[in-house]
Design an enzyme around this catalytic site. Structure first.
Site: not given
Ligand code: ASP
Length: 309
Positions: A175, A203, A205, A227, A229
């Protein structure tokens, strides 16, 4: 002269140092630097923090190294569904999109939601219709295709798992996000992602959720998270950093430390965040082995890092 500040991230997670070749590390660092330069050019030209975070995130979305825009992970149907949001700390206006497909720069669509609609968050086909109307750049599926992401998805599909991009030690991360302070004293934050590999049921996040993955308020700071989500949503992580500063009087450093190292771990919230305050203080913190990150120091120089210092 009023301070300006900028920081970016390209995902946090279980980054294995032994798999990080010098070549790969160089590629990540120069991608982060390009994003910092793009964002900093806006700030140096007296532009707004909002324009700066959009420019920085666009640069990261355009780079297939990161799980956002080009290079976004595959969902269970073998497609790319992307989420993005941004927020202005001056006006507390915000825009966000969730589960959008074929939009080259989801962060710019989020900006248009903020500037050209009465809404904060739109999703799926409706967001696509809005993208058409706004004439934002669209790309076909091939543009988003990436061999490594495809293999990552095939593995996850065979194991019937939904995988955080970060948990793949030998894979690409992650991300992306940016936070900035402009010379008018305003802060802004932006976050963009393809979410989790093999995700089902549309889904969504934390990244497009204002308060969870993104938050900005001139009273305190601007925050962009990365992180797991689900945990970041339950922790209302980005807003919590603001709240700890605004209501409890914590410094940026203390507030980020509390959220990243005390609150999120209790919710299995692996990951990290970047934040900037009104004085131009920048904190980049994480509770896992690494986070692709960078900031522009007061000297105007780009500083990038991956592992713990
Ligand atoms: N936070 C993002 C999510 O859960 C994923 C990530 O940070 O890589 O969609």
């Amino acid at each position: 002269m009023m301070p300006i500040a900028l920081a970016v991230h390209g995902g946090a997670g279980t980054i294995a140092p032994e798999l990080m070749t010098p070549h790969r590390e160089k590629a990540y660092r120069s991608a982060l630097e390009k994003a910092l330069r793009d964002g900093h050019a806006v700030l140096s030209a007296k532009g707004s923090a909002l324009d700066a975070v959009e420019a920085a995130v666009k640069a990261l979305e355009d780079d297939p190294l990161f799980n956002a825009g080009r290079g976004a992970v595959f969902n269970a149907d073998g497609q790319h569904e992307m989420d993005a949001s941004l927020m202005c700390g001056n006006t507390l206006r915000a825009g966000a999109v969730a589960s959008v497909q074929n939009v080259k720069n989801p962060i710019s669509l989020a900006r248009r939601v903020m500037d050209h609609s009465n809404h904060v968050l739109i999703s799926g086909l409706g967001a696509f219709e809005f993208a058409h109307k706004q004439k934002v750049l669209l790309e076909d599926d091939q543009y988003f295709f990436d061999d490594l992401r495809y293999d990552q998805w095939k593995k996850a599909r065979e194991a019937d798992e939904v995988v955080l991009d970060h948990s793949e030690g030998d894979r690409k991360f992650g991300t992306v996000g940016a936070v900035a302070l402009d010379e008018h004293g305003h802060v802004a934050a932006a976050t963009s992602t393809g979410g989790m590999t093999n995700k089902k049921w549309q889904r969504i996040g934390d990244s497009p959720i204002i308060g969870a993955g993104t938050y900005a308020n001139d009273l305190s700071c601007a925050v962009s998270c990365t992180g797991h989500g689900e945990s970041f949503i339950r922790a209302v992580a980005a807003y919590d950093v603001h709240a700890l500063m605004a209501y409890k009087g914590l410094s940026l450093q203390q507030a980020v430390h509390t959220v990243v190292h005390e609150k999120l771990p209790k919710l299995d919230g692996d990951g990290g965040l970047i934040a900037v305050d009104r004085e131009g203080g920048v904190v980049l913190d994480f509770n896992c082995s690494g986070m692709y990150r960078g900031h522009v120091g007061p000297d105007g120089e780009c500083h990038t890092a991956i592992f713990k210092d």
